[in-house]
Design a protein around this motif. Structure first.
Motif, short mmCIF file in Angstrom:
data_model
loop_
_atom_site.label_atom_id
_atom_site.label_comp_id
_atom_site.label_asym_id
_atom_site.label_seq_id
_atom_site.Cartn_x
_atom_site.Cartn_y
_atom_site.Cartn_z
N ARG A 1 36.30 32.15 34.81
CA ARG A 1 36.88 30.85 34.96
C ARG A 1 37.05 30.31 33.69
O ARG A 1 37.87 29.38 33.07
CB ARG A 1 36.20 29.77 36.02
CG ARG A 1 36.14 30.44 37.28
CD ARG A 1 35.74 29.47 38.51
NE ARG A 1 34.34 28.97 38.24
CZ ARG A 1 33.46 29.58 38.68
NH1 ARG A 1 33.58 30.63 39.59
NH2 ARG A 1 32.06 29.15 38.61
N ARG A 2 35.90 30.29 32.87
CA ARG A 2 35.88 29.71 31.69
C ARG A 2 36.83 30.40 30.66
O ARG A 2 37.41 29.45 29.59
CB ARG A 2 34.27 29.94 30.90
CG ARG A 2 33.42 28.89 31.56
CD ARG A 2 32.23 28.94 30.81
NE ARG A 2 31.14 28.13 31.26
CZ ARG A 2 31.11 26.82 31.30
NH1 ARG A 2 31.86 26.45 30.42
NH2 ARG A 2 30.16 26.07 31.92
N ASP A 3 36.90 31.73 30.85
CA ASP A 3 38.06 32.27 29.67
C ASP A 3 39.44 31.76 30.31
O ASP A 3 40.45 31.59 29.37
CB ASP A 3 38.06 33.92 30.30
CG ASP A 3 36.61 34.52 29.47
OD1 ASP A 3 36.04 33.73 28.60
OD2 ASP A 3 36.52 35.72 29.71
N ALA A 4 39.72 31.58 31.66
CA ALA A 4 41.01 31.13 32.04
C ALA A 4 41.25 29.60 31.61
O ALA A 4 42.22 29.29 31.18
CB ALA A 4 41.00 30.98 33.58
N LEU A 5 40.29 28.87 31.49
CA LEU A 5 40.36 27.45 31.04
C LEU A 5 40.42 27.55 29.38
O LEU A 5 41.18 26.74 28.95
CB LEU A 5 38.83 26.81 31.23
CG LEU A 5 38.87 25.39 30.81
CD1 LEU A 5 39.95 24.37 31.62
CD2 LEU A 5 37.46 24.62 30.93
N LYS A 6 40.04 28.53 28.71
CA LYS A 6 40.05 28.31 27.31
C LYS A 6 41.53 28.94 27.02
O LYS A 6 42.15 28.50 26.14
CB LYS A 6 39.01 29.63 26.73
CG LYS A 6 38.93 29.57 25.23
CD LYS A 6 38.12 30.55 24.88
CE LYS A 6 38.19 30.86 23.26
NZ LYS A 6 36.99 31.64 22.72
N ASP B 1 54.18 22.55 32.12
CA ASP B 1 53.65 23.72 32.94
C ASP B 1 52.36 23.97 32.45
O ASP B 1 51.55 24.42 33.19
CB ASP B 1 54.46 24.90 32.70
CG ASP B 1 55.63 24.93 33.33
OD1 ASP B 1 55.76 24.09 34.36
OD2 ASP B 1 56.71 25.44 33.12
N ALA B 2 52.17 23.98 31.04
CA ALA B 2 50.92 23.95 30.40
C ALA B 2 49.71 23.21 30.80
O ALA B 2 48.59 23.51 31.10
CB ALA B 2 50.84 24.13 28.80
N ALA B 3 50.15 21.93 31.01
CA ALA B 3 49.09 20.69 31.37
C ALA B 3 48.86 20.89 32.85
O ALA B 3 47.45 20.84 33.06
CB ALA B 3 49.73 19.57 31.16
N ALA B 4 49.74 21.41 33.51
CA ALA B 4 49.31 21.85 35.09
C ALA B 4 48.49 22.96 35.12
O ALA B 4 47.50 23.07 35.86
CB ALA B 4 50.66 22.04 35.98
N ALA B 5 48.75 23.97 34.32
CA ALA B 5 47.81 25.20 34.10
C ALA B 5 46.39 24.74 33.91
O ALA B 5 45.38 25.30 34.39
CB ALA B 5 48.35 26.19 33.43
N PHE B 6 46.24 24.07 32.85
CA PHE B 6 44.98 23.41 32.29
C PHE B 6 44.26 22.55 33.40
O PHE B 6 43.12 22.82 33.44
CB PHE B 6 45.36 22.54 31.08
CG PHE B 6 43.81 22.18 30.47
CD1 PHE B 6 42.96 22.77 29.70
CD2 PHE B 6 43.64 20.94 30.65
CE1 PHE B 6 41.90 22.47 29.24
CE2 PHE B 6 42.30 20.41 30.28
CZ PHE B 6 41.51 21.02 29.67
N GLU B 7 44.93 22.02 33.98
CA GLU B 7 44.41 20.84 35.02
C GLU B 7 43.78 22.05 36.25
O GLU B 7 42.60 21.73 36.45
CB GLU B 7 45.18 20.10 35.69
CG GLU B 7 44.69 18.81 36.67
CD GLU B 7 43.56 17.96 36.13
OE1 GLU B 7 42.84 17.56 36.80
OE2 GLU B 7 43.58 17.98 34.75
N ARG B 8 44.64 22.89 36.59
CA ARG B 8 44.01 23.81 37.76
C ARG B 8 42.93 24.56 37.01
O ARG B 8 41.89 24.79 38.11
CB ARG B 8 45.09 24.73 37.91
CG ARG B 8 46.31 24.00 38.77
CD ARG B 8 47.26 25.18 39.44
NE ARG B 8 47.70 26.22 38.35
CZ ARG B 8 49.06 25.78 37.69
NH1 ARG B 8 49.67 24.78 38.18
NH2 ARG B 8 49.52 26.89 36.96
#
Length: 415
Positions: free
Chosen positions: A209-214, A349-356
């Motif tokens: 999850r941290r890798d996905a957030l990064k 899209d990037a902002a939505a992915a970051f929020e998820r």
């Protein structure tokens, strides 16, 4: 038969008898006579040697193992636990997984199983439990206990003898059986194994999850920089072209051209009707003619600004030496508008992915589900004395049979 042939045959027989007589009169070496005597004695005692070998290779080891297992071997208690990795989103199976029947959860289970067998689990257990003391307790026997002075590598090898880990290929359920010399130690080790496995699952899930957030943060930063570049390019284009919105300017100019054409048509109609009653040199007609020329010049100027670059010299005073055509400006604005719109979509899209990814960081999607909790053992199931004796007897018989077969071959060759 002729007389010569009879004499020839008699001579051959006489010569053969003389050769045999000489061979029999030849002295026999002492070593050959001793070897023959030894071979005869060996043949006579071969059965006794086979019996002695059977006693030494088969009976004595089996008897010694039976006495050790019956008198000295310490009881070992087993604690069993069953759990599996559950949760998380899984994508479609790849062809290899479809052929092997495995899934993403099965792969996670295999990772956990390898971790349980490895040195990492031993190191983790050493932090909470004293495995060396548990496996070298006074209740343990000499053969099956562990020497606490040995390094971690030896402890890991001994640990693999004391734990059995199996993974069901279809469901991914992990079965762990831990053996120790007391029921309490077996139960404590089993619970510690479950806790360490759950910690590993949580660490792997949190790391993912941290890798996905990064990654989402990196994509968001890239999209934000791209959008800022497009906005800057649009601002520079507006300053360079002197336009805020080329499309709005085009609409205004199109409306102005239409109004000018309508006004020009009215003035030309009025001029044509006035020529019937007034002279062309009269002041009203000259004023009307001047207005018509001005309207035509203004119309040509606007149309040239819309379609091509205007040049100083043939246009109205006050125009620049080289003004960009509105059609060219609209092309540049359209291209930048398209790039800016695409950059805005990427940013959204990037902002939505970051929020998820940020929300999922605080949510545990993968967890360890324990189906069978370990319990305190009531009876000692190990060591498997019958299996040990049967295996020892089988190995001893194989060795004795192989040795006997080789001895028979040697004896027959010597004879």
């Amino acid at each position: 038969m002729s007389h010569g042939q009879v004499l020839s045959g008699a001579e051959m027989i006489s010569r053969s008898l003389k050769d045999v007589s000489r061979e029999m009169r030849r002295p026999v070496p002492v070593w050959a006579g001793n070897l023959g005597q030894k071979a005869e004695r060996l043949k006579a005692s071969f059965g006794a040697w086979v019996a002695v070998a059977f006693i030494a290779v088969v009976l004595l080891p089996v008897l010694a193992a039976s006495l050790y297992l019956a008198i000295f071997a310490a009881d070992q208690y087993a604690s069993e636990a069953r759990f599996a990795v559950r949760g998380g989103e899984r994508g479609p199976l790849d062809p290899l997984s479809m052929i092997s029947g495995s899934s993403g959860h099965t792969q996670d289970s295999l990772i956990i199983a390898d971790y349980i067998r490895g040195q990492g689990m031993v190191t983790e257990l050493e932090k909470t439990l004293n495995l060396r003391e548990m496996f070298s307790t006074s209740k343990a026997d000499w053969l099956f206990s562990f020497n606490p002075e040995k390094p971690i590598e030896k402890l890991t090898r001994y640990w693999r003898w004391q734990v059995d880990v199996n993974v069901e290929s279809m469901s991914g359920i992990i079965t762990v059986v831990v053996r120790a010399f007391t029921p309490e130690d077996a139960l404590a080790i089993s619970k510690a194994v479950i806790a360490a496995s759950e910690k590993l699952v949580n660490d792997l899930s949190e790391r993912a999850r941290r890798d996905a957030l990064k990654q989402a943060q990196s994509e968001l930063t890239l999209a934000e920089n791209t959008l800022q570049d497009r906005i800057k390019s649009m601002r520079e284009l507006r300053n360079r072209e002197g336009l805020l919105d080329a499309s709005k300017t085009s609409e205004v100019m199109m409306k102005l051209v239409g109004d000018l054409r309508l006004e020009l048509a009215k003035m030309e109609s009025e001029y044509a009707s006035s020529r019937r009653s007034m002279s062309e040199t009269s002041p009203p007609m000259r004023v009307l003619e001047a207005r018509i020329r001005s309207a035509r010049d203004q119309l040509r100027l606007i149309e040239s600004r819309m379609t091509q670059t205007s040049r100083a010299g043939g246009m109205a005073a006050g125009t620049a030496a080289s003004d960009p055509a509105l059609a060219e400006s609209m092309g540049r604005f359209d291209r930048l508008n398209l790039e800016q719109g695409f950059a805005q979509k990427q940013y959204v899209d990037a902002a939505a992915a970051f929020e998820r990814a940020r929300i999922e960081l605080d949510t545990q999607h993968v967890y360890l589900a324990t189906f069978l909790q370990p319990v305190l053992a009531q009876d000692a199931l190990y060591p498997k004395k019958g299996w040990i004796l049967a295996a020892l007897a089988a190995i001893s018989l194989i060795l004795w049979g192989a040795g006997t077969g080789i001895a028979v071959l040697v004896r027959n060759y010597a004879v």
